[in-house]
Design a protein around this motif. Structure first.
Motif, PDB file in Angstrom:
ATOM      1  N   ARG A  31       0.828  -1.215   0.000  1.00 12.15           N
ATOM      2  CA  ARG A  31       0.000   0.000   0.000  1.00 12.15           C
ATOM      3  C   ARG A  31       0.861   1.262   0.000  1.00 12.15           C
ATOM      4  O   ARG A  31       0.414   2.336  -0.387  1.00 12.15           O
ATOM      5  CB  ARG A  31      -0.902   0.027   1.246  1.00 12.15           C
ATOM      6  N   ASN A  32       2.117   1.129   0.445  1.00 13.42           N
ATOM      7  CA  ASN A  32       2.985   2.299   0.504  1.00 13.42           C
ATOM      8  C   ASN A  32       3.795   2.526  -0.770  1.00 13.42           C
ATOM      9  O   ASN A  32       4.600   3.474  -0.835  1.00 13.42           O
ATOM     10  CB  ASN A  32       3.926   2.190   1.712  1.00 13.42           C
ATOM     11  N   ILE A  33       3.636   1.653  -1.748  1.00 16.09           N
ATOM     12  CA  ILE A  33       4.245   1.936  -3.061  1.00 16.09           C
ATOM     13  C   ILE A  33       3.648   3.257  -3.560  1.00 16.09           C
ATOM     14  O   ILE A  33       2.444   3.497  -3.427  1.00 16.09           O
ATOM     15  CB  ILE A  33       3.940   0.789  -4.051  1.00 16.09           C
ATOM     16  N   TRP A  40      -4.828   6.448  -2.585  1.00 18.95           N
ATOM     17  CA  TRP A  40      -5.485   6.447  -1.272  1.00 18.95           C
ATOM     18  C   TRP A  40      -4.939   7.447  -0.253  1.00 18.95           C
ATOM     19  O   TRP A  40      -5.576   7.661   0.785  1.00 18.95           O
ATOM     20  CB  TRP A  40      -5.428   5.037  -0.635  1.00 18.95           C
ATOM     21  N   ASP A  41      -3.785   8.087  -0.538  1.00 16.73           N
ATOM     22  CA  ASP A  41      -3.130   8.873   0.513  1.00 16.73           C
ATOM     23  C   ASP A  41      -3.238  10.387   0.275  1.00 16.73           C
ATOM     24  O   ASP A  41      -2.380  10.986  -0.384  1.00 16.73           O
ATOM     25  CB  ASP A  41      -1.657   8.463   0.597  1.00 16.73           C
ATOM     26  N   PRO A  42      -4.271  11.045   0.822  1.00 16.91           N
ATOM     27  CA  PRO A  42      -4.428  12.485   0.613  1.00 16.91           C
ATOM     28  C   PRO A  42      -3.382  13.313   1.358  1.00 16.91           C
ATOM     29  O   PRO A  42      -3.327  14.536   1.190  1.00 16.91           O
ATOM     30  CB  PRO A  42      -5.843  12.775   1.158  1.00 16.91           C
ATOM     31  N   SER A  43      -2.504  12.651   2.160  1.00 22.08           N
ATOM     32  CA  SER A  43      -1.530  13.418   2.941  1.00 22.08           C
ATOM     33  C   SER A  43      -0.340  13.860   2.088  1.00 22.08           C
ATOM     34  O   SER A  43       0.537  14.548   2.574  1.00 22.08           O
ATOM     35  CB  SER A  43      -1.036  12.605   4.139  1.00 22.08           C
ATOM     36  N   TRP A  44      -0.260  13.441   0.839  1.00 22.87           N
ATOM     37  CA  TRP A  44       0.866  13.929   0.019  1.00 22.87           C
ATOM     38  C   TRP A  44       0.369  14.498  -1.295  1.00 22.87           C
ATOM     39  O   TRP A  44      -0.724  14.208  -1.777  1.00 22.87           O
ATOM     40  CB  TRP A  44       1.951  12.870  -0.166  1.00 22.87           C
ATOM     41  N   GLU A  45       1.256  15.311  -1.857  1.00 25.86           N
ATOM     42  CA  GLU A  45       0.932  16.127  -3.033  1.00 25.86           C
ATOM     43  C   GLU A  45       0.551  15.321  -4.273  1.00 25.86           C
ATOM     44  O   GLU A  45      -0.101  15.829  -5.174  1.00 25.86           O
ATOM     45  CB  GLU A  45       2.201  16.923  -3.380  1.00 25.86           C
ATOM     46  N   GLY A  46       1.015  14.079  -4.326  1.00 29.70           N
ATOM     47  CA  GLY A  46       0.752  13.275  -5.530  1.00 29.70           C
ATOM     48  C   GLY A  46      -0.610  12.611  -5.533  1.00 29.70           C
ATOM     49  O   GLY A  46      -0.972  11.956  -6.515  1.00 29.70           O
ATOM     50  N   TYR A  47      -1.358  12.785  -4.452  1.00 30.21           N
ATOM     51  CA  TYR A  47      -2.678  12.140  -4.340  1.00 30.21           C
ATOM     52  C   TYR A  47      -3.547  12.514  -5.535  1.00 30.21           C
ATOM     53  O   TYR A  47      -3.733  13.693  -5.834  1.00 30.21           O
ATOM     54  CB  TYR A  47      -3.332  12.567  -3.022  1.00 30.21           C
ATOM     55  N   ARG A  48      -4.032  11.491  -6.219  1.00 27.33           N
ATOM     56  CA  ARG A  48      -4.923  11.636  -7.378  1.00 27.33           C
ATOM     57  C   ARG A  48      -4.288  12.393  -8.545  1.00 27.33           C
ATOM     58  O   ARG A  48      -4.987  12.945  -9.389  1.00 27.33           O
ATOM     59  CB  ARG A  48      -6.244  12.302  -6.984  1.00 27.33           C
ATOM     60  N   ARG A  49      -2.940  12.451  -8.554  1.00 27.46           N
ATOM     61  CA  ARG A  49      -2.281  13.070  -9.708  1.00 27.46           C
ATOM     62  C   ARG A  49      -1.747  11.967 -10.619  1.00 27.46           C
ATOM     63  O   ARG A  49      -0.986  11.099 -10.182  1.00 27.46           O
ATOM     64  CB  ARG A  49      -1.124  13.969  -9.258  1.00 27.46           C
ATOM     65  N   MET A  50      -2.154  11.981 -11.854  1.00 28.17           N
ATOM     66  CA  MET A  50      -1.682  10.998 -12.828  1.00 28.17           C
ATOM     67  C   MET A  50      -0.509  11.618 -13.586  1.00 28.17           C
ATOM     68  O   MET A  50      -0.571  12.794 -13.955  1.00 28.17           O
ATOM     69  CB  MET A  50      -2.791  10.625 -13.817  1.00 28.17           C
TER      70      MET A  50
END
Ligand code: SF4
Ligand code: SF4
Length: 360
Positions: A31-33, A40-50
């Motif tokens: 899950r941490n890959i 799933w991780d909204p705590s970092w900037e890449g969340y939902r960024r393709m």
């Protein structure tokens, strides 16, 4: 930084050339890959960024190596990996010819007696090279390298690790799209090689779990299997191709003999070289002289002595670039050194020894 080309003198060693703090190192949770955390991780900037979210804007800029043609071929290069389910199969891909099965003849289910695991391993390596793997190594499964959220039965005690070379000229264009095409081709070739090797093992009456980056960490398995050492760039450095390979593996109950790990001075060279860190546009690779046991982001697994790569930064650069990046492969002197020394490269163990002697 050091000048020049590293000397590659490979020696076989009894133990893998990595250092772990057993009190700290844990199995890594998939899950941490970083690609999983995008979802799933909204705590970092890449969340939902393709990382292909800006492709149309990037094509419109008209930069060399970022054209519509380049992107079209890049997407196509992944198609076998993405479109062929047999590539990552854990079960028989194609049943034996139905007419014969219907009359009760399926010799592929009869277990082949392996009298000599050494000879069997030699055949596996020969077969791997024949079907397209650039390097093949074998090790016992150290279950520490399985992802924490994955279990496979104990009988899968052997791992066949295969490396697929990526095109050197295309990688030279990184971070432009042709380098990504080399990566995609590597993954698609991987699907082909995995399917042929997995089905070969199943045709001998044994089981084979074909894996790409899933199920377990490929790099420590590749080190255990004697394919190379870990570099500052967080990648496997092989004597033959440097870091310019993709990795895949097969877990199997087929009796096999393990290879010994190898050492050729990568850590000492990396301490001074730092070329990958200097050229990384994301600033994701450590410039520290010494490796450490401490990770730098949630997608690292602390407890192994290495230079941890900030894969969060790396991924965010990919999003800006519109495609992935291979610059830390391109600039690595082992890439160049391996290109120069390939003619005398290490093909040890790839000939099938006694098995084919009588036939050749
Ligand atoms: S892939 Fe590119 S951005 Fe990522 S660590 Fe390597 S050089 Fe840096
Ligand atoms: S480029 Fe990076 S990985 Fe390659 S030898 Fe230099 S420091 Fe090591």
């Amino acid at each position: 930084m050091v000048d020049g080309t590293p000397r590659i003198k490979v020696r076989r060693v009894e133990k893998p050339p990595y250092v772990v703090d057993e009190s700290r190192l844990r199995r890594f949770n998939s899950r941490n890959i970083v690609f999983e955390r995008v979802m799933w991780d909204p705590s970092w900037e890449g969340y939902r960024r393709m990382y292909d979210e800006k492709v149309l804007d990037i094509i419109a800029e008209g930069k060399p190596g970022y054209s519509r043609l380049d992107f079209a071929l890049s997407y196509a290069s992944w198609i076998v990996r993405d479109g062929f389910e047999g590539g990552l199969s854990w079960t028989k891909i194609k049943p034996y010819r139905p007419p014969l099965v219907s009359v009760g003849i399926d010799w592929t289910k009869m277990r082949y007696d392996v009298d000599d695991p050494h000879e069997m391993s030699a055949y596996i390596k020969w077969a791997g090279r024949l079907i397209g793997a650039s390097l093949v190594g074998i090790c016992k499964l150290n279950r520490l390298w399985l992802y924490e959220d994955v279990e496979i039965p104990e009988r899968f005690e052997n791992v066949i690790v295969m490396a697929i070379e990526m095109d050197a000229e295309a990688i030279e264009t990184s971070p432009a799209v042709p380098a990504t095409i080399a990566t995609g081709v590597g993954y698609s070739k991987m699907a082909f090689v995995l399917a042929c090797m997995g089905e070969f093992i199943r045709n001998l009456g044994y089981d084979a779990l074909q894996c790409g980056n899933d199920t377990a960490l490929s790099i420590p398995l590749a080190i255990d299997a004697g394919l190379g050492e870990l570099g500052r760039n967080g990648l496997l450095i092989t004597p033959q191709y440097g870091p310019r390979v993709r990795l895949c593996k097969i877990f199997t109950d087929l009796p096999l003999e393990s290879d010994k790990p190898i050492e050729f001075g990568v850590r000492e060279f990396c301490k001074k070289c730092k070329l990958c860190a200097e050229h990384c546009e994301a600033g994701a690779i450590s410039m520290d002289d010494e490796p450490s046991f401490e990770g730098v982001c949630r997608s690292n697994n602390p407890g192994a002595l290495k230079w941890y790569v900030d894969v969060e930064r790396c991924y965010l650069f990919w999003c800006e670039n519109g495609t992935d990046c291979s610059t830390c492969i391109k600039v690595c002197p082992y890439n160049r050194a391996s290109m120069l020394t390939r003619a005398s490269g290490d093909r040890e163990g790839v000939t099938p020894g006694g098995i084919l002697k009588g036939m050749l």
